[in-house]
Design an enzyme around this catalytic site. Structure first.
Site, PDB file in Angstrom:
ATOM      1  N   HIS A   1      81.548  19.835 -15.440  1.00 38.13           N
ATOM      2  CA  HIS A   1      80.036  19.960 -15.839  1.00 38.13           C
ATOM      3  C   HIS A   1      80.025  20.593 -17.242  1.00 38.13           C
ATOM      4  CE1 HIS A   1      76.052  21.167 -16.328  1.00 38.13           C
ATOM      5  NE2 HIS A   1      76.273  22.240 -16.097  1.00 38.13           N
TER       6      HIS A   1
ATOM      7  N   ASP B   1      73.588   7.716 -48.022  1.00 39.24           N
ATOM      8  CA  ASP B   1      74.425   7.993 -46.806  1.00 39.24           C
ATOM      9  C   ASP B   1      75.347   9.147 -46.784  1.00 39.24           C
ATOM     10  OD1 ASP B   1      76.080   6.972 -44.464  1.00 39.24           O
ATOM     11  OD2 ASP B   1      75.404   4.989 -44.673  1.00 39.24           O
TER      12      ASP B   1
ATOM     13  N   TRP C   1      85.905  25.811 -17.494  1.00 43.41           N
ATOM     14  CA  TRP C   1      85.975  25.258 -18.952  1.00 43.41           C
ATOM     15  C   TRP C   1      86.876  26.302 -19.711  1.00 43.41           C
ATOM     16  CZ3 TRP C   1      83.856  26.465 -23.835  1.00 43.41           C
ATOM     17  CH2 TRP C   1      83.044  27.326 -24.053  1.00 43.41           C
TER      18      TRP C   1
ATOM     19  N   SER D   1      87.445  14.780 -33.531  1.00 37.19           N
ATOM     20  CA  SER D   1      86.180  14.119 -33.745  1.00 37.19           C
ATOM     21  C   SER D   1      85.350  15.188 -34.430  1.00 37.19           C
ATOM     22  CB  SER D   1      85.331  13.406 -32.466  1.00 37.19           C
ATOM     23  OG  SER D   1      84.057  13.608 -32.600  1.00 37.19           O
ATOM     24  N   SER D   2      84.979  16.416 -33.805  1.00 36.28           N
ATOM     25  CA  SER D   2      84.083  17.419 -34.358  1.00 36.28           C
ATOM     26  C   SER D   2      84.613  17.932 -35.618  1.00 36.28           C
ATOM     27  CB  SER D   2      84.129  18.712 -33.468  1.00 36.28           C
ATOM     28  OG  SER D   2      84.013  18.493 -32.308  1.00 36.28           O
TER      29      SER D   2
ATOM     30  N   HIS E   1      83.708  32.075 -28.887  1.00 39.02           N
ATOM     31  CA  HIS E   1      82.476  32.900 -29.226  1.00 39.02           C
ATOM     32  C   HIS E   1      81.647  32.032 -30.674  1.00 39.02           C
ATOM     33  CE1 HIS E   1      78.951  35.188 -29.115  1.00 39.02           C
ATOM     34  NE2 HIS E   1      78.838  35.098 -30.420  1.00 39.02           N
TER      35      HIS E   1
ATOM     36  N   GLU F   1      82.104  29.224 -31.168  1.00 39.64           N
ATOM     37  CA  GLU F   1      81.677  27.768 -30.604  1.00 39.64           C
ATOM     38  C   GLU F   1      80.165  27.969 -29.751  1.00 39.64           C
ATOM     39  OE1 GLU F   1      82.760  24.742 -30.229  1.00 39.64           O
ATOM     40  OE2 GLU F   1      81.400  24.006 -28.553  1.00 39.64           O
TER      41      GLU F   1
ATOM     42  N   TYR G   1      78.022  29.556 -30.987  1.00 40.42           N
ATOM     43  CA  TYR G   1      77.042  29.597 -32.317  1.00 40.42           C
ATOM     44  C   TYR G   1      77.076  28.226 -32.915  1.00 40.42           C
ATOM     45  CZ  TYR G   1      75.436  34.285 -31.618  1.00 40.42           C
ATOM     46  OH  TYR G   1      74.874  35.089 -30.908  1.00 40.42           O
TER      47      TYR G   1
ATOM     48  N   SER H   1      63.029  25.586 -37.341  1.00 46.85           N
ATOM     49  CA  SER H   1      62.660  26.030 -38.656  1.00 46.85           C
ATOM     50  C   SER H   1      62.007  24.995 -39.505  1.00 46.85           C
ATOM     51  CB  SER H   1      63.742  26.693 -39.394  1.00 46.85           C
ATOM     52  OG  SER H   1      64.344  27.461 -38.685  1.00 46.85           O
TER      53      SER H   1
ATOM     54  N   HIS I   1      84.039  40.394 -26.361  1.00 44.15           N
ATOM     55  CA  HIS I   1      82.977  40.870 -25.332  1.00 44.15           C
ATOM     56  C   HIS I   1      83.016  39.944 -24.204  1.00 44.15           C
ATOM     57  CE1 HIS I   1      80.054  38.018 -27.949  1.00 44.15           C
ATOM     58  NE2 HIS I   1      80.439  37.434 -26.666  1.00 44.15           N
ATOM     59  N   HIS I   2      83.761  38.685 -24.157  1.00 45.81           N
ATOM     60  CA  HIS I   2      83.930  37.897 -22.873  1.00 45.81           C
ATOM     61  C   HIS I   2      84.983  38.431 -22.057  1.00 45.81           C
ATOM     62  CE1 HIS I   2      81.132  34.630 -24.401  1.00 45.81           C
ATOM     63  NE2 HIS I   2      81.775  35.111 -25.626  1.00 45.81           N
TER      64      HIS I   2
ATOM     65  N   THR J   1      69.666  37.872 -35.284  1.00 48.20           N
ATOM     66  CA  THR J   1      68.815  36.845 -34.168  1.00 48.20           C
ATOM     67  C   THR J   1      67.277  37.254 -34.419  1.00 48.20           C
ATOM     68  OG1 THR J   1      70.900  36.792 -33.011  1.00 48.20           O
ATOM     69  CG2 THR J   1      68.980  35.848 -32.020  1.00 48.20           C
TER      70      THR J   1
ATOM     71  N   LYS K   1      65.351  36.095 -37.138  1.00 50.45           N
ATOM     72  CA  LYS K   1      64.775  34.712 -37.070  1.00 50.45           C
ATOM     73  C   LYS K   1      63.820  34.543 -36.243  1.00 50.45           C
ATOM     74  CE  LYS K   1      68.751  32.467 -38.335  1.00 50.45           C
ATOM     75  NZ  LYS K   1      68.197  31.043 -39.013  1.00 50.45           N
TER      76      LYS K   1
ATOM     77  N   ARG L   1      80.057  33.971 -10.058  1.00 50.42           N
ATOM     78  CA  ARG L   1      79.763  32.677 -10.432  1.00 50.42           C
ATOM     79  C   ARG L   1      81.050  31.788 -10.000  1.00 50.42           C
ATOM     80  NH1 ARG L   1      81.487  32.833 -16.965  1.00 50.42           N
ATOM     81  NH2 ARG L   1      81.190  30.592 -16.895  1.00 50.42           N
TER      82      ARG L   1
END
Ligand code: HEM
Ligand SMILES: [Cu+2]
Ligand SMILES: [Cu+2]
Lengths: 526, 272
Positions: A78, A107, A143, A170-171, A254, A256, A258, A269, A303-304, A329, A332, A451
């Protein structure tokens, strides 16, 4: 400027939408954008069904429907589907459709590579999904792919790793294309500091992608060699270090997260000024805030990992750095509110989703700030509180922004308005159910529910039941979205070029739908 | 959308939150205060951070909602044109910064206290296995395995679930009250994490590493926790139960259990 709307000597490249060849060989940014967006929606349905399998098992205590191993592979799959298959491709789809129109280009800069970067994805995800049917089942280590557990995966492991390499490839190609387009294809006069924020946020996202996808690729390749070629990068018994994988993973992971949110900031915006009928407040500070968030995202990864047993100095450093992210943050959010302040607001569906984004993303930001406090994170970590946090930033965050973007630009893309009344119902149903699903997760998390478990103690039962009801409601509400989009593509009230009363930007100077090749003569920039 | 519609939907949202409240038939919704000084500090920090977030949210969203209601086209509000103010930007960059510093101070103090494992009275080595725990009182020569006790029938819905469903073990970890106990935490196969919320201790158990944590429990009683790091199929089924007793009872426990050393034989296969 509106004269650029008709350009006939290029338009004949556009083949019938029903020809397979057109979609297979297309190098057109709009076609590829469309492919990305539909691919993302299909993955959203598949990933959504997996979520519902999880929520069904968690409806009440006890094991009712699935085996715990399969449950684990559902949570793993998932997450992979939603992150790599839904949010990232949807953003790339939006980038494809919008960036050339927003910077006044014909293009994307690298159209053939563009075709390739999309067409890798269906193969990558077909391979990923096929692992569910292999001996030993799909990947079930989360994951985050932590060894040693992930090395217990059966036949699926090399296929999982290969398909993640494809997704990364691809990314990276998508990101290179975005950067090349933005840096080289802007119309004369479109200076960097005149670019719409969506273009800015994507430019920064693209750099993040190029910086961190190879790190993930390195990490998972080391997993592969540990499993099959006798290395011991992460095997303590062989002199390796299992924690090193976590550092590598989160150095990717991390930034990622963002990557998964910055383009949403760009979308919001764009939408808020249109419906507030007032220019965006603090454009320059928005750009700098995005830049600072991107920079900080490289120095907060651990921090993870507060609970892995780092030295005190390390924990303090990562705690302070993480807390700092709240500053840009916050800037914003304040800028968006100042944009609305003393505007003349109307609340069409894209605006509703954008407002929902601001509030609910902020809720996720608040829990993020709480998680940043290392001593308390020892209690929060790996509980449903974290699940609530990242779902608030990702579902009513990233996903709402993507939905807002679709409503906002759909009339431009297909030339027809969507049904506004149903759009609003879609917003309210989504908002109610998303909160019903994820808000109670804060409670069970704080009360002690870990979890990634298929069964739980009795004191968590009420809120899990609510969450499951919410999840089904949210899932079904998205079918309304599908219906609305298809209906608008098929026909409906014709949209003007500008679509929205106060929409500003080059894309609104093109006809709706726009010509196949966006700007064949460069537009004039004020 | 007319004001009427807004009210209708907003009330639907409130009903939803009310439903969440009503669903709370005595089920816990917050972090436990716990039974150590540290766990109480952690709880306080959690509540400080929580209320801080609530008040910031009230202020920020208050302004936003005021704007949404007052500055709308349907009320004939004409848009202003301002789009910049260095002063305002400076204020709302500095303010959060100061608030964060205020929050970082108690966080740092608590963290430093938590990491101070010196001057302990007792050491327990904890090893995670798929899917059970092993406890060893290092200097006392007592060790045993601790496994989920909930019968399979309860899990499969063939028997009514007991009060401590999934949170009960065959042999509890017994600790003396008011003593600083140091935990040495490791694992033998994959990563696990040893977590007891009431002790505010959560540390990863990682093969090849020995992590340290500690607790000084000030109230006797039974405290329950779970493995908190995904460790495979039965990750959800390896609970932790800590029973904290008076020193005399603890001594008796040690005396009675020196023989437990061999009792682990049935799990020896897993242990190797
Ligand atoms: C104010 C900004 C934010 C802060 C301070 C923050 C902080 C944190 C922290 C400390 C954790 C680790 C919690 C734990 O596992 O114990 C975490 C987890 C997570 N965050 Fe955030 N976060 C923020 C924003 C975001 C955003 C914008 C996203 C993505 C759109 C995001 C996505 C995630 C995800 C996916 C995880 C869980 C990863 C996993 O364990 O699988 N966060 N966040
Ligand atoms: Cu992070
Ligand atoms: Cu576990």
């Amino acid at each position: 400027m509106s004269t650029v709307a008709t350009d006939d000597h290029h338009d004949d490249h556009q083949e019938s939408p029903y020809s397979i060849k057109r979609w297979l060989f297309t190098t057109n940014h709009k076609d590829i954008g469309t492919l990305y967006l539909w691919f993302s929606f299909i993955m959203f349905l598949i990933g959504g069904v997996m979520a519902l399998v999880i929520r069904t098992e968690l409806f009440e205590p006890g094991l009712q429907f699935v085996d715990p191993q399969f449950f684990n592979s559902m949570t793993t799959m998932h997450a992979i589907m939603m992150i790599f298959g839904v949010v990232m491709p949807a953003f790339t789809g939006l980038a494809n459709w919008l960036i050339p129109m927003m910077v006044g280009a014909t293009d994307m800069a690298l159209p053939r590579m563009n075709n390739w970067s999309f067409w890798i994805l269906p193969f990558a995800f077909a391979m990923m999904l096929s692992t569910l049917f292999m001996d030993g089942g799909g990947p079930a280590g989360g994951w985050t792919l932590y060894p040693p557990l992930v090395l217990q995966t059966g036949d699926a492991l090399p296929f999982v790793i290969l398909s993640m390499h494809f997704m990364g490839l691809s990314s990276i190609m998508g990101a290179i294309n975005v950067i090349a387009t933005i840096l080289n294809m802007r119309a004369p006069g479109m200076t960097l500091m005149k670019m719409p924020l969506f273009v800015w946020t994507w430019l920064i996202t693209a750099y993040l992608l190029i910086a961190v996808m190879p790190v993930l690729a390195g990490g998972i390749t080391m997993l592969l060699t540990d499993k099959f070629f006798g290395t011991s990068f992460f095997n303590a018994a062989g002199g390796g270090d299992p924690v090193m994988f976590q550092h590598i993973f989160w150095f990717f992971g991390h930034p990622e997260v963002y990557i998964l949110i910055l383009p949403s900031f760009g979308v919001v915006s764009s939408i808020i000024p249109t419906f507030a009928r007032k220019p965006l407040f603090g454009y320059a500070s928005m750009v700098y805030a995005t830049g600072s968030i991107a920079f900080l995202s490289f120095i907060v990864w651990a921090h993870h990992m507060f609970t892995v047993g780092m030295p005190l100095a390390g924990e303090l450093f990562f705690m302070f750095a993480t807390m700092l992210i709240a500053v840009p943050t916050g800037v914003k959010v304040f800028n968006w509110i100042a944009t609305m302040w003393r505007g003349s607001m109307t609340f069409e569906t894209p605006m509703l989703f954008a407002l929902g984004f601001i509030i609910m993303f902020s809720i996720g930001g608040f829990s993020g700030l709480m998680l940043a406090l290392a001593p308390v994170d020892f209690q929060y970590h790996d509980t449903y509180f974290v699940v609530a946090h990242f779902h608030y930033v990702l579902v009513p965050g990233s996903i709402f922004a993507i939905i807002a973007a679709v409503y906002y630009w759909l009339p431009k893309w297909c030339g027809n308005m969507y049904n506004e009344g149903l759009g609003k119902i879609h917003f309210w149903l989504s908002t109610i159910f998303v909160n019903l699903t994820f808000f109670p997760m804060h409670f069970v998390g704080l009360a002690g529910m870990p979890r990634r478990i298929p069964d739980y103690a009795l004191q968590f039962s009420d809120y899990n039941m609510l969450a499951t009801i919410g999840a089904f409601g949210f899932g079904f509400a998205q079918l309304l979205f599908l219906y609305l989009v298809i209906k608008a593509i098929r026909g409906g009230e014709k949209a003007t070029s500008q679509v929205w009363e106060n929409a500003e930007g080059l894309e609104w100077t093109l006809s709706s739908p726009p010509p196949y090749h966006s700007f064949t003569t460069p537009p004039v920039i004020k | 959308m007319s004001g009427n519609n807004w009210l209708k939907w907003l009330s639907a949202v409130s009903v939803m939150f009310a439903a969440m409240g009503a669903a709370n038939a005595g089920q816990p919704i917050n972090m436990p205060v716990g039974v150590t000084d540290i766990s109480a500090d952690v709880f306080d920090l959690h509540m400080i951070a929580f209320w801080l977030c609530v008040w910031i949210a009230v202020a920020v969203f208050g302004v936003m909602f005021y704007s949404i209601f007052a500055h709308r086209k349907s009320k004939g509000h004409t848009p202003a044109t301002f789009h910049e103010s260095t002063t305002v930007e400076a204020i709302w960059t500095t303010m959060p910064f100061l608030i964060l510093i205020a929050l970082a101070i108690p966080a740092t103090t608590t963290l430093v206290a938590m990491e101070d494992t010196s001057d302990y009275d007792l050491t327990v080595k904890i090893t995670g296995y798929q899917w059970l725990w092993h406890y060893e009182y290092i200097d006392e020569g007592v060790d045993f395995y601790s496994v989920l006790k909930t019968p399979r029938d309860q899990i499969n819905g063939l028997a009514p679930k007991g009060d401590n469903y999934l949170l009960e073990v065959d042999k509890e970890l017994v600790l003396p009250v008011d003593k600083k106990v140091r935990f040495l935490i490791t694992a033998n196969d994959v990563n696990h994490a040893w977590w007891v919320p009431d002790l505010a201790v959560k540390k990863d158990a990682i093969p090849g590493f020995i992590n340290e944590a500690w607790a000084k429990v000030h109230t006797t009683g039974t405290y329950r926790g779970q493995c908190a790091e995904l460790c495979g199929r039965d990750h959800g089924f390896m609970p932790i139960v800590v029973r904290v007793v008076e020193q005399a009872e603890f001594d008796q426990f040690l005396a009675d259990n020196t023989t437990l050393l061999n009792d682990g034989a049935e799990y020896a296969a897993v242990a190797e």
